[in-house]
Design a protein around this motif. Structure first.
Motif, PDB file in Angstrom:
ATOM      1  N   GLU C  10      62.052  20.043  35.097  1.00  0.00           N
ATOM      2  CA  GLU C  10      63.393  19.959  34.618  1.00  0.00           C
ATOM      3  C   GLU C  10      62.911  19.820  32.985  1.00  0.00           C
ATOM      4  N   ARG C  11      63.854  20.477  32.418  1.00  0.00           N
ATOM      5  CA  ARG C  11      63.346  20.634  30.830  1.00  0.00           C
ATOM      6  C   ARG C  11      64.433  19.589  30.073  1.00  0.00           C
ATOM      7  N   ILE C  12      64.061  18.548  29.449  1.00  0.00           N
ATOM      8  CA  ILE C  12      64.727  17.701  28.567  1.00  0.00           C
ATOM      9  C   ILE C  12      64.723  18.279  27.189  1.00  0.00           C
ATOM     10  N   THR C  13      65.764  18.726  26.782  1.00  0.00           N
ATOM     11  CA  THR C  13      65.954  19.071  25.150  1.00  0.00           C
ATOM     12  C   THR C  13      66.652  18.051  24.731  1.00  0.00           C
ATOM     13  N   SER C  14      66.283  17.834  23.457  1.00  0.00           N
ATOM     14  CA  SER C  14      66.726  16.537  22.804  1.00  0.00           C
ATOM     15  C   SER C  14      66.621  16.662  21.470  1.00  0.00           C
ATOM     16  N   ASP C  15      67.425  16.277  20.640  1.00  0.00           N
ATOM     17  CA  ASP C  15      67.522  16.326  19.131  1.00  0.00           C
ATOM     18  C   ASP C  15      67.477  14.717  18.683  1.00  0.00           C
ATOM     19  N   VAL C  16      67.298  13.856  19.844  1.00  0.00           N
ATOM     20  CA  VAL C  16      66.893  12.476  19.505  1.00  0.00           C
ATOM     21  C   VAL C  16      65.625  12.247  18.851  1.00  0.00           C
ATOM     22  N   PRO C  17      65.291  11.320  17.638  1.00  0.00           N
ATOM     23  CA  PRO C  17      64.166  10.986  17.280  1.00  0.00           C
ATOM     24  C   PRO C  17      63.109  10.965  18.662  1.00  0.00           C
ATOM     25  N   SER C  18      61.913  10.996  18.241  1.00  0.00           N
ATOM     26  CA  SER C  18      61.118  11.056  19.670  1.00  0.00           C
ATOM     27  C   SER C  18      60.753   9.786  20.092  1.00  0.00           C
ATOM     28  N   ASP C  19      60.663   8.732  19.187  1.00  0.00           N
ATOM     29  CA  ASP C  19      60.786   7.340  19.345  1.00  0.00           C
ATOM     30  C   ASP C  19      62.020   6.802  20.326  1.00  0.00           C
ATOM     31  N   ALA C  20      63.280   7.222  20.162  1.00  0.00           N
ATOM     32  CA  ALA C  20      64.228   7.087  21.061  1.00  0.00           C
ATOM     33  C   ALA C  20      64.027   7.811  22.416  1.00  0.00           C
ATOM     34  N   LEU C  21      63.659   8.857  22.493  1.00  0.00           N
ATOM     35  CA  LEU C  21      63.404   9.815  23.788  1.00  0.00           C
ATOM     36  C   LEU C  21      62.353   9.150  24.423  1.00  0.00           C
ATOM     37  N   ASN C  22      61.239   8.656  23.929  1.00  0.00           N
ATOM     38  CA  ASN C  22      60.247   7.916  24.577  1.00  0.00           C
ATOM     39  C   ASN C  22      60.891   6.552  25.237  1.00  0.00           C
ATOM     40  N   ARG C  23      61.760   5.677  24.361  1.00  0.00           N
ATOM     41  CA  ARG C  23      62.312   4.503  24.920  1.00  0.00           C
ATOM     42  C   ARG C  23      63.176   4.864  26.122  1.00  0.00           C
ATOM     43  N   LEU C  41      66.178  12.566  34.987  1.00  0.00           N
ATOM     44  CA  LEU C  41      66.645  12.711  33.713  1.00  0.00           C
ATOM     45  C   LEU C  41      66.659  14.242  33.225  1.00  0.00           C
ATOM     46  N   THR C  42      67.716  14.753  33.046  1.00  0.00           N
ATOM     47  CA  THR C  42      67.555  16.240  32.922  1.00  0.00           C
ATOM     48  C   THR C  42      68.181  16.641  31.415  1.00  0.00           C
ATOM     49  N   GLU C  43      68.577  15.691  30.721  1.00  0.00           N
ATOM     50  CA  GLU C  43      69.171  15.796  29.242  1.00  0.00           C
ATOM     51  C   GLU C  43      69.317  14.395  28.800  1.00  0.00           C
ATOM     52  N   VAL C  44      68.635  14.611  27.407  1.00  0.00           N
ATOM     53  CA  VAL C  44      68.650  13.266  26.431  1.00  0.00           C
ATOM     54  C   VAL C  44      68.996  13.678  25.059  1.00  0.00           C
ATOM     55  N   SER C  45      70.271  13.603  24.771  1.00  0.00           N
ATOM     56  CA  SER C  45      70.780  14.004  23.297  1.00  0.00           C
ATOM     57  C   SER C  45      71.367  12.586  22.802  1.00  0.00           C
ATOM     58  N   ARG C  50      72.082  13.077  30.799  1.00  0.00           N
ATOM     59  CA  ARG C  50      72.438  13.765  32.099  1.00  0.00           C
ATOM     60  C   ARG C  50      71.512  13.304  33.298  1.00  0.00           C
ATOM     61  N   ILE C  51      71.801  13.049  34.416  1.00  0.00           N
ATOM     62  CA  ILE C  51      70.923  12.624  35.356  1.00  0.00           C
ATOM     63  C   ILE C  51      71.310  13.308  36.649  1.00  0.00           C
ATOM     64  N   ARG C  52      70.231  14.181  37.439  1.00  0.00           N
ATOM     65  CA  ARG C  52      70.682  14.948  38.520  1.00  0.00           C
ATOM     66  C   ARG C  52      69.775  14.375  39.934  1.00  0.00           C
ATOM     67  N   MET C  53      70.361  14.222  40.995  1.00  0.00           N
ATOM     68  CA  MET C  53      70.036  13.650  42.300  1.00  0.00           C
ATOM     69  C   MET C  53      70.191  14.720  43.359  1.00  0.00           C
ATOM     70  N   PRO C  54      69.072  15.087  44.095  1.00  0.00           N
ATOM     71  CA  PRO C  54      69.468  16.039  45.041  1.00  0.00           C
ATOM     72  C   PRO C  54      69.967  15.099  46.387  1.00  0.00           C
ATOM     73  N   TYR C  55      70.789  16.169  47.384  1.00  0.00           N
ATOM     74  CA  TYR C  55      71.348  15.695  48.504  1.00  0.00           C
ATOM     75  C   TYR C  55      70.313  15.398  49.435  1.00  0.00           C
ATOM     76  N   SER C  56      70.378  14.275  50.115  1.00  0.00           N
ATOM     77  CA  SER C  56      69.655  13.859  51.374  1.00  0.00           C
ATOM     78  C   SER C  56      69.953  12.843  51.937  1.00  0.00           C
ATOM     79  N   ARG C  57      70.118  12.742  53.386  1.00  0.00           N
ATOM     80  CA  ARG C  57      70.476  11.875  54.299  1.00  0.00           C
ATOM     81  C   ARG C  57      70.489  10.601  53.697  1.00  0.00           C
ATOM     82  N   SER C  58      69.406  10.004  52.778  1.00  0.00           N
ATOM     83  CA  SER C  58      69.359   8.822  52.439  1.00  0.00           C
ATOM     84  C   SER C  58      70.188   8.280  51.239  1.00  0.00           C
ATOM     85  N   VAL C  59      71.173   8.969  50.970  1.00  0.00           N
ATOM     86  CA  VAL C  59      72.075   8.831  49.810  1.00  0.00           C
ATOM     87  C   VAL C  59      73.522   8.986  50.396  1.00  0.00           C
ATOM     88  N   THR C  60      73.727   8.919  51.601  1.00  0.00           N
ATOM     89  CA  THR C  60      75.143   9.431  52.187  1.00  0.00           C
ATOM     90  C   THR C  60      75.919   8.222  52.636  1.00  0.00           C
TER      91      THR C  60
END
Lengths: 160, 160, 160, 160
Positions: C10-23, C41-45, C50-60
């Motif tokens: 997953e590519r996290i593109t972000s223009d938040v300061p790198s400190d904030a991104l790391n936090r 995490l899939t995006e941090v701006s 944004r957060i992504r979760m795959p389907y599986s029987r364990s979350v139904t």
């Protein structure tokens, strides 16, 4: 089709069918609370309604701002009628529940509530509610909410 | 200590300190909206406040019931003042947000809102909101809510 | 400044300061529940996560759709970290409350939650929460919410 | 009639009809998320259900407390099944929306969620949600919510 209706110097522009527009107008006019708050419809579009309320001492809380209850009242009606624009003829609308955050002191010449349909189903409809304070050209977000409506099929509003 | 205060034929019984009771009464009296809705304080206890509003055409929605906005207004004030009874001197109360379910048509001679503190912290307070319709001896639950308040330390209500 | 971080394809593109991104990244990695749900995490701006979760029987839930609790979990974290991107160094974030409408059956290969700051104050921050189901190119809105966060000044997350 | 069912060292006491109890048990067992969270039904009564979840690293947020999403997940299921105990045979339950306040850090050996029906209608049901943290004999309120359910008539849960 584009409807333009002038009501007390406010212009209601609408591309909802004239029947739906009339149903919203007539239903709104039956809400005694809207008259008490001096609230007016300012926009009726498919899935979107705006209502404006002027500032007066009669709608305040203890610090002299608009009361959260007055803010919520026009937000609730704006959402309800936004949903109603999309409902079939012969139905009416009731609020199931709403949630509202008061995000800034509600100060200004007017408050304007916007109700916008986010999801419309056969039984339930979800609306986003926003309220802005208007001061001359300035427009400040003061409240944000989310509302669930129910469509009462086959139960139109009573005749006035 | 038990306080008994008579206000316009309503009896406010309270075991809150008389200072707190006075602060609630004075703040409530500054809320223009409560006067507009003809709403009265009917109980002030530590962490619990009740407000009553009579039926009239001026608080209705389109079917002639109490408007959800009027119902919410007295619920919001009841919760806010329930929290306020527990706040320190020199502070004031603001509503952060509330959520309300309208669970039955709000029909009756009166609505009575009850705000009850469920959790009181230094900054945030959580209240339960209930509204009943009163018809003679009958008492029907019409709305249920949950509210978050913020205590503004060192910022008392402005003088009237 | 634009940050690009690759995490498990997953590519996290972000223009938040790198400190904030790391936090945000470090705090997210301390949430055991996110690992349990296989959420990423899939995006941090600034003000948006944004957060992504795959389907599986364990979350139904009982019909085999994503459980409202799983949907709410990633929505809550997305909103919390959206707020956190705007918080000062040395602070941490807690959820005061949230409200969520489940507007359609949550079916798909993935759910993606978006948390977006609508109003950021010194103490309280309000976020909008949206969750979409992803099926190939299709993107369906399944949940909508509103969240209140509190900034805990001078109380950073504990070291791992 | 009083039902007593032993499940993994938890005792489910219930005076719901055995059919309804079985429907709740079977539906709960189809929720993959409850197994993932190691959550168990601990009480099933008419209009009231309790669910317990033990502490582990797999359900935490960034400070090591129970994640608000895990707290909400068991609260949502407890409310949903509380409503379901009152639904007619051949129906199923879906969450329309819920709102939850996280009122204290969720720390303890267990969390126990209680869902309680406050109002049950043909289509919509309103529940109160409470979550307590359990530490030995100590019981601390950590979350409070309100939930709207919809009864899907004539649409039973799918067979496992």
């Amino acid at each position: 089709m584009q409807q333009a209706v002038t009501q007390e110097s406010e212009r209601i522009t609408s591309d909802v069918p004239s029947d739906a527009l009339n149903r919203v107008r007539e239903s709104f006019d039956r809400q005694g609370l809207m008259a008490t708050l001096d609230a007016k419809l300012t926009e009726v579009s498919p899935g979107l309604v705006r209502i404006r309320m002027p500032y007066s001492r009669s709608v305040t809380q203890q610090h002299g701002y608009f009361h959260a209850g007055a803010t919520s009242s026009i937000a609730d009606s704006a959402g309800g009628y936004a949903g109603f624009t999309l409902f079939p003829e012969g139905s009416s609308v009731l609020t199931v529940e709403f949630k509202i955050n008061l995000v800034a002191p509600a100060q200004g010449e007017y408050l304007e509530a916007t109700g916008k349909v986010l999801r419309s189903g056969r039984t339930l409809t979800i609306c986003q509610l926003e309220v802005h304070a208007l001061n001359g050209e300035e427009r400040t977000l003061v409240a944000l909410g989310q509302q669930t409506l129910i469509c009462m099929h086959g139960r139109p509003d009573p005749e006035a």
